[in-house]
Design a protein around this motif. Structure first.
Motif: not given
Lengths: 122, 209
Positions: A28-57
């Motif tokens: 079961x997947x649930x979608x929950x809205x979160x406020x869009x925070x570009x600065x946070x996202x840019x910061x996270x992009x540098x730290x996460x494993x992108x390939x793992x995120x794509x596969x998981x999504x």
């Protein structure tokens, strides 16, 4: 459990060297809205494993993220919103996380993964 | 959010109804919790927009405080399923988005450097010796910016020494001393309420680990 958390979790069984990323089995997947925070996202992009995120999504049913991403793509609002949705708004509510090396199954119930090990796995 | 407002909201949270002594389950009072997170954000900028983990989250008080102060992503970790249930309900009550993971902190394996700040009120080590330092060492491996933790004032020198020598802290600072009120929770408690002196610590991990 959102995919940002999944991106941090690794199989913690003794002796496992390739415990990341955990393979997702969806019930079961649930979608929950979160406020869009570009600065946070840019910061996270540098730290996460992108390939793992794509596969998981994709396993979670969201196919919009490109296979490969460059930091320059962070200037695109379109990409940033897709990244935001995949990383922050998709929740695995019920399912299983599977150790890629041993096949050991860690259940996820009500969004909470249970990573407790048995005595012989410690 | 003002400190008083934060303290009020935290005071409304559900706490352990069946606390397990072997896990040293004690609620983190709203007075201590609010001051801890308020200082972390106002003096050091370690909460708002950050990724925060609450180690041994129990009923979620510290993680919830972080979420109320604008942490972007908060994860609470605990070994006990019942506490996590209560913590989830508490987060839902306040309409907060908080993640939870059930695990034993001693065999946590965390990938990458995604967590900025760890906040915790760890077991003091009265039941399982060394539990407090186990928590601290793992926290210092996981946090990229700072660890905020509560430890009994009587253990101050031991904590400082262990943190710097064994747990790879680059710095260890007592921010202030607090009175932690321990309510009459367990049968062996003789007094109605007792308060003990605790230190609020801020540790900074070494950068290249």
């Amino acid at each position: 459990m959102r995919l940002l958390t999944h991106n941090m979790l690794s199989s913690n069984i003794k002796g496992v060297t390739n415990g990341f990323p955990l393979r997702i089995e969806v019930e079961k997947v649930v979608e929950k809205s979160v406020d869009f925070n570009p600065d946070f996202l840019k910061n996270m992009f540098a730290k996460i494993e992108y390939k793992a995120l794509v596969e998981a999504s994709r396993i979670m049913g969201y196919a919009e993220l490109p296979d490969h991403a460059e930091p320059s793509m962070l200037e695109s609002d379109d990409f940033l919103r897709k990244f935001h949705h995949a990383l922050m708004e998709l929740h695995l509510e019920e399912g299983t996380l599977v150790c890629p090396e041993t096949g050991r199954r860690f259940p996820v119930n009500k969004g909470v993964p249970n990573m407790l090990l048995h005595e012989d796995e410690v | 959010m003002k400190l008083k407002q934060l303290e009020g909201l935290l005071g409304s949270l559900e706490q352990f109804y069946n606390p397990k002594i072997e896990l040293e389950q004690y609620p983190t009072g709203s007075h201590v919790a609010s001051r801890m997170l308020y200082t972390a954000e106002n003096s050091f900028g370690d909460v708002t927009n950050k990724v925060v983990a609450d180690f041994g989250c129990g009923c979620g008080t510290l993680g919830i405080a972080a979420a109320l102060l604008g942490a972007q992503h908060v994860v609470g970790l605990d070994i006990d399923a019942e506490s996590l249930e209560i913590a989830s309900e508490n987060a839902d009550e306040l309409e907060l988005d908080m993640e939870f993971v059930q695990c034993d902190i001693r065999n946590l394996r965390w990938e990458g450097q995604i967590i900025d700040t760890v906040v915790m009120n760890p077991p003091f080590g009265t039941r399982r010796k060394g539990a407090d330092m186990d928590f601290l060492c793992v926290a210092l491996k996981v946090a990229s910016e700072a660890v905020y933790s509560l430890h009994k004032t009587t253990t101050r020198e031991h904590v400082r020494r262990t943190a710097l020598r064994d747990c790879h802290a680059s710095s260890a600072e007592v921010l202030f001393e607090l009175r932690y009120d321990v309510p009459h929770l367990y049968k062996f408690h003789k007094k109605k309420e007792v308060d003990i002196a605790v230190d609020l610590w801020r540790f900074v991990p070494k950068k290249n680990r």
